[in-house]
Design a protein around this motif. Structure first.
Motif, PDB file in Angstrom:
ATOM      1  N   ARG A  56       2.213   9.730  -5.651  1.00 36.94           N
ATOM      2  CA  ARG A  56       2.594  11.000  -5.009  1.00 36.94           C
ATOM      3  C   ARG A  56       4.084  11.229  -5.233  1.00 36.94           C
ATOM      4  O   ARG A  56       4.931  10.676  -4.539  1.00 36.94           O
ATOM      5  CB  ARG A  56       2.295  10.958  -3.505  1.00 36.94           C
ATOM      6  CG  ARG A  56       0.875  11.290  -3.100  1.00 36.94           C
ATOM      7  CD  ARG A  56       0.612  12.802  -3.034  1.00 36.94           C
ATOM      8  NE  ARG A  56       1.419  13.471  -2.029  1.00 36.94           N
ATOM      9  CZ  ARG A  56       1.033  13.699  -0.771  1.00 36.94           C
ATOM     10  NH1 ARG A  56      -0.144  13.280  -0.349  1.00 36.94           N
ATOM     11  NH2 ARG A  56       1.824  14.333   0.064  1.00 36.94           N
ATOM     12  N   SER A  57       4.424  12.053  -6.215  1.00 36.34           N
ATOM     13  CA  SER A  57       5.824  12.245  -6.578  1.00 36.34           C
ATOM     14  C   SER A  57       6.634  12.900  -5.469  1.00 36.34           C
ATOM     15  O   SER A  57       7.869  12.833  -5.467  1.00 36.34           O
ATOM     16  CB  SER A  57       5.923  13.095  -7.851  1.00 36.34           C
ATOM     17  OG  SER A  57       5.314  14.370  -7.652  1.00 36.34           O
ATOM     18  N   ASP A  58       5.960  13.540  -4.499  1.00 36.01           N
ATOM     19  CA  ASP A  58       6.684  14.210  -3.413  1.00 36.01           C
ATOM     20  C   ASP A  58       6.989  13.264  -2.251  1.00 36.01           C
ATOM     21  O   ASP A  58       7.617  13.675  -1.270  1.00 36.01           O
ATOM     22  CB  ASP A  58       5.868  15.393  -2.890  1.00 36.01           C
ATOM     23  CG  ASP A  58       4.505  14.982  -2.343  1.00 36.01           C
ATOM     24  OD1 ASP A  58       3.858  14.108  -2.977  1.00 36.01           O
ATOM     25  OD2 ASP A  58       4.098  15.497  -1.287  1.00 36.01           O
ATOM     26  N   LEU A  59       6.568  12.000  -2.361  1.00 38.64           N
ATOM     27  CA  LEU A  59       6.784  11.050  -1.274  1.00 38.64           C
ATOM     28  C   LEU A  59       7.629   9.878  -1.767  1.00 38.64           C
ATOM     29  O   LEU A  59       7.505   9.439  -2.909  1.00 38.64           O
ATOM     30  CB  LEU A  59       5.449  10.532  -0.733  1.00 38.64           C
ATOM     31  CG  LEU A  59       4.528  11.570  -0.085  1.00 38.64           C
ATOM     32  CD1 LEU A  59       3.194  10.933   0.283  1.00 38.64           C
ATOM     33  CD2 LEU A  59       5.183  12.185   1.145  1.00 38.64           C
ATOM     34  N   SER A  60       8.455   9.349  -0.870  1.00 43.67           N
ATOM     35  CA  SER A  60       9.305   8.205  -1.194  1.00 43.67           C
ATOM     36  C   SER A  60       9.484   7.379   0.071  1.00 43.67           C
ATOM     37  O   SER A  60       9.087   7.801   1.168  1.00 43.67           O
ATOM     38  CB  SER A  60      10.670   8.685  -1.699  1.00 43.67           C
ATOM     39  OG  SER A  60      11.446   9.212  -0.624  1.00 43.67           O
ATOM     40  N   PRO A  61      10.087   6.183  -0.036  1.00 41.58           N
ATOM     41  CA  PRO A  61      10.321   5.378   1.174  1.00 41.58           C
ATOM     42  C   PRO A  61      11.089   6.126   2.255  1.00 41.58           C
ATOM     43  O   PRO A  61      10.898   5.858   3.455  1.00 41.58           O
ATOM     44  CB  PRO A  61      11.121   4.193   0.637  1.00 41.58           C
ATOM     45  CG  PRO A  61      10.649   4.041  -0.767  1.00 41.58           C
ATOM     46  CD  PRO A  61      10.440   5.442  -1.257  1.00 41.58           C
TER      47      PRO A  61
ATOM     48  N   GLU B 111       5.596  13.478   4.581  1.00 37.66           N
ATOM     49  CA  GLU B 111       5.895  12.231   5.262  1.00 37.66           C
ATOM     50  C   GLU B 111       4.666  11.330   5.213  1.00 37.66           C
ATOM     51  O   GLU B 111       3.543  11.798   4.988  1.00 37.66           O
ATOM     52  CB  GLU B 111       6.319  12.460   6.714  1.00 37.66           C
ATOM     53  CG  GLU B 111       5.189  12.853   7.644  1.00 37.66           C
ATOM     54  CD  GLU B 111       5.634  12.902   9.110  1.00 37.66           C
ATOM     55  OE1 GLU B 111       4.916  12.326   9.951  1.00 37.66           O
ATOM     56  OE2 GLU B 111       6.667  13.527   9.402  1.00 37.66           O
ATOM     57  N   ILE B 112       4.889  10.060   5.417  1.00 38.73           N
ATOM     58  CA  ILE B 112       3.800   9.100   5.570  1.00 38.73           C
ATOM     59  C   ILE B 112       3.973   8.455   6.938  1.00 38.73           C
ATOM     60  O   ILE B 112       5.006   7.849   7.224  1.00 38.73           O
ATOM     61  CB  ILE B 112       3.823   7.994   4.490  1.00 38.73           C
ATOM     62  CG1 ILE B 112       3.846   8.583   3.091  1.00 38.73           C
ATOM     63  CG2 ILE B 112       2.604   7.083   4.646  1.00 38.73           C
ATOM     64  CD1 ILE B 112       3.983   7.527   1.996  1.00 38.73           C
ATOM     65  N   GLY B 113       2.984   8.599   7.793  1.00 34.72           N
ATOM     66  CA  GLY B 113       3.028   7.930   9.086  1.00 34.72           C
ATOM     67  C   GLY B 113       2.700   6.454   8.925  1.00 34.72           C
ATOM     68  O   GLY B 113       1.747   6.094   8.223  1.00 34.72           O
ATOM     69  N   VAL B 114       3.513   5.599   9.536  1.00 38.65           N
ATOM     70  CA  VAL B 114       3.320   4.144   9.418  1.00 38.65           C
ATOM     71  C   VAL B 114       3.253   3.551  10.816  1.00 38.65           C
ATOM     72  O   VAL B 114       4.147   3.794  11.636  1.00 38.65           O
ATOM     73  CB  VAL B 114       4.467   3.486   8.631  1.00 38.65           C
ATOM     74  CG1 VAL B 114       4.182   2.004   8.412  1.00 38.65           C
ATOM     75  CG2 VAL B 114       4.692   4.193   7.291  1.00 38.65           C
ATOM     76  N   HIS B 115       2.213   2.771  11.076  1.00 38.06           N
ATOM     77  CA  HIS B 115       2.006   2.224  12.411  1.00 38.06           C
ATOM     78  C   HIS B 115       1.666   0.740  12.321  1.00 38.06           C
ATOM     79  O   HIS B 115       0.781   0.340  11.557  1.00 38.06           O
ATOM     80  CB  HIS B 115       0.866   2.971  13.123  1.00 38.06           C
ATOM     81  CG  HIS B 115       1.011   4.465  13.034  1.00 38.06           C
ATOM     82  ND1 HIS B 115       1.815   5.194  13.878  1.00 38.06           N
ATOM     83  CD2 HIS B 115       0.484   5.351  12.150  1.00 38.06           C
ATOM     84  CE1 HIS B 115       1.760   6.470  13.543  1.00 38.06           C
ATOM     85  NE2 HIS B 115       0.955   6.593  12.495  1.00 38.06           N
TER      86      HIS B 115
ATOM     87  N   ILE C  51       0.842  -1.207   0.000  1.00 33.22           N
ATOM     88  CA  ILE C  51       0.000   0.000   0.000  1.00 33.22           C
ATOM     89  C   ILE C  51       0.874   1.251   0.000  1.00 33.22           C
ATOM     90  O   ILE C  51       0.590   2.232  -0.713  1.00 33.22           O
ATOM     91  CB  ILE C  51      -0.943  -0.014   1.221  1.00 33.22           C
ATOM     92  CG1 ILE C  51      -1.983  -1.126   1.060  1.00 33.22           C
ATOM     93  CG2 ILE C  51      -1.630   1.337   1.391  1.00 33.22           C
ATOM     94  CD1 ILE C  51      -2.823  -1.367   2.306  1.00 33.22           C
ATOM     95  N   LEU C  52       1.934   1.241   0.790  1.00 31.69           N
ATOM     96  CA  LEU C  52       2.848   2.384   0.816  1.00 31.69           C
ATOM     97  C   LEU C  52       3.479   2.612  -0.554  1.00 31.69           C
ATOM     98  O   LEU C  52       3.616   3.757  -1.007  1.00 31.69           O
ATOM     99  CB  LEU C  52       3.929   2.150   1.873  1.00 31.69           C
ATOM    100  CG  LEU C  52       3.451   2.250   3.327  1.00 31.69           C
ATOM    101  CD1 LEU C  52       4.476   1.601   4.266  1.00 31.69           C
ATOM    102  CD2 LEU C  52       3.221   3.701   3.723  1.00 31.69           C
ATOM    103  N   GLU C  53       3.859   1.541  -1.218  1.00 27.72           N
ATOM    104  CA  GLU C  53       4.436   1.669  -2.553  1.00 27.72           C
ATOM    105  C   GLU C  53       3.408   2.245  -3.525  1.00 27.72           C
ATOM    106  O   GLU C  53       3.754   3.062  -4.396  1.00 27.72           O
ATOM    107  CB  GLU C  53       4.939   0.314  -3.038  1.00 27.72           C
ATOM    108  CG  GLU C  53       6.167  -0.171  -2.291  1.00 27.72           C
ATOM    109  CD  GLU C  53       6.470  -1.643  -2.538  1.00 27.72           C
ATOM    110  OE1 GLU C  53       5.701  -2.292  -3.299  1.00 27.72           O
ATOM    111  OE2 GLU C  53       7.462  -2.147  -1.972  1.00 27.72           O
ATOM    112  N   ASP C  54       2.140   1.835  -3.391  1.00 30.22           N
ATOM    113  CA  ASP C  54       1.078   2.394  -4.231  1.00 30.22           C
ATOM    114  C   ASP C  54       0.979   3.903  -4.032  1.00 30.22           C
ATOM    115  O   ASP C  54       0.848   4.670  -4.999  1.00 30.22           O
ATOM    116  CB  ASP C  54      -0.269   1.753  -3.889  1.00 30.22           C
ATOM    117  CG  ASP C  54      -0.366   0.303  -4.315  1.00 30.22           C
ATOM    118  OD1 ASP C  54       0.363  -0.098  -5.232  1.00 30.22           O
ATOM    119  OD2 ASP C  54      -1.187  -0.426  -3.725  1.00 30.22           O
ATOM    120  N   ILE C  55       1.009   4.327  -2.769  1.00 32.33           N
ATOM    121  CA  ILE C  55       0.910   5.754  -2.449  1.00 32.33           C
ATOM    122  C   ILE C  55       2.078   6.517  -3.055  1.00 32.33           C
ATOM    123  O   ILE C  55       1.906   7.579  -3.679  1.00 32.33           O
ATOM    124  CB  ILE C  55       0.867   5.957  -0.918  1.00 32.33           C
ATOM    125  CG1 ILE C  55      -0.438   5.384  -0.340  1.00 32.33           C
ATOM    126  CG2 ILE C  55       1.011   7.433  -0.557  1.00 32.33           C
ATOM    127  CD1 ILE C  55      -0.456   5.282   1.175  1.00 32.33           C
TER     128      ILE C  55
END
Length: 264
Positions: free
Chosen positions: A176-181, A198-202, A168-172
């Protein structure tokens, strides 16, 4: 590899005594399009769903005798790579739901796909497939919104975040070109204000929860929550068997569960 449109898929199952191995065997015996011809497990095991369980150490030798069309594997990264090597030697298609591979492990698995058809998926739920498509659409439609991904599983799950959460994170990040791992923030503690990019991951682990995944998008005085909850592991077993039936007899290559969904 023997296949035929009118005859049932000849199936081999690894990790037969594991959570998912048992589910796959239980699901297979109820299907007319599948017959289990081989099942293996690393520890000695009584028959499951009426299927005799052979030692995993004999897997490579037994592949030739059993002549399966496809193998379904839910084990661990090291075991899966061993089984994949045996499948390549025997020219048998492989479906694996194993997660937690290192980059080198994934590269080895992809190399196997140059010899046999190999389908890898972090999740075999059609609902998760629908969730992923909805997430991509929502993220595209809501540029700049804050995103948080939360996954919850049983207390025995080893890898965190889950393989499905990683997908799912990879899909996002794809939309979203402004986001990466590098922008993933795993949990928060102390003075940790949220950054815009940023992407919050829990990851949560508790009890016997089979699997829950939630994506939260928030901004502009509104929130969107997309959630999938699995109520029974049989959902994943059914999807894996669908994938095996679909994969058997295809050309060597790397396939995903989306390929199965798209064609059906």
């Amino acid at each position: 590899m023997s296949t035929g449109d009118s005859s049932p898929l000849r199936l081999a199952v690894t990790g037969a005594a594991g959570r998912m191995g048992r589910e796959v065997l239980d699901a297979a015996v109820d299907r007319e399009d599948v017959v289990v011809v081989l099942a293996v497990n690393r520890s000695e095991t009584e028959p499951i769903a009426g299927v005799a369980i052979d030692p995993a150490a004999e897997f490579a030798d037994r592949l030739g005798d059993a002549d399966p069309d496809a193998v379904v594997d839910f084990t661990g990264p090291a075991s899966t790579l061993e089984y994949a090597d045996a499948c390549a030697e025997a020219d048998v298609a492989l479906v694996t739901g194993t997660t937690g591979f290192s980059e080198d492990g994934l590269a080895t698995l992809r190399e196997t796909a140059s010899s046999v058809p190999l389908l890898k998926a972090a999740n075999f739920s059609r609902g998760i497939a629908a969730l992923r498509r909805a997430v991509r659409e929502a993220v595209t439609a809501l540029p700049g919104y804050d995103i948080e991904v939360t996954e919850t599983h049983h207390n025995g799950k080893r890898d965190a975040p889950s393989g499905t959460a990683h997908t799912i994170l990879e899909d996002i990040e794809d939309v979203r070109s402004d986001l990466s791992p590098a922008d993933r923030v795993h949990g928060r503690e102390g003075d940790a204000p949220r950054e815009s990019a940023e992407i919050g991951v829990h990851a949560r682990r508790a009890g016997d929860i089979i699997g829950e995944h939630e994506v939260l998008l928030a901004d502009n005085h509104e929130t969107v929550e997309l959630t999938h909850r699995s109520g029974d592991r049989g959902v994943f077993a059914a999807g894996a068997l669908d994938a095996a039936v679909w994969l058997a007899g295809r050309d060597a290559g790397w396939y995903t569960f989306d390929d199965v969904i798209d064609e059906s």
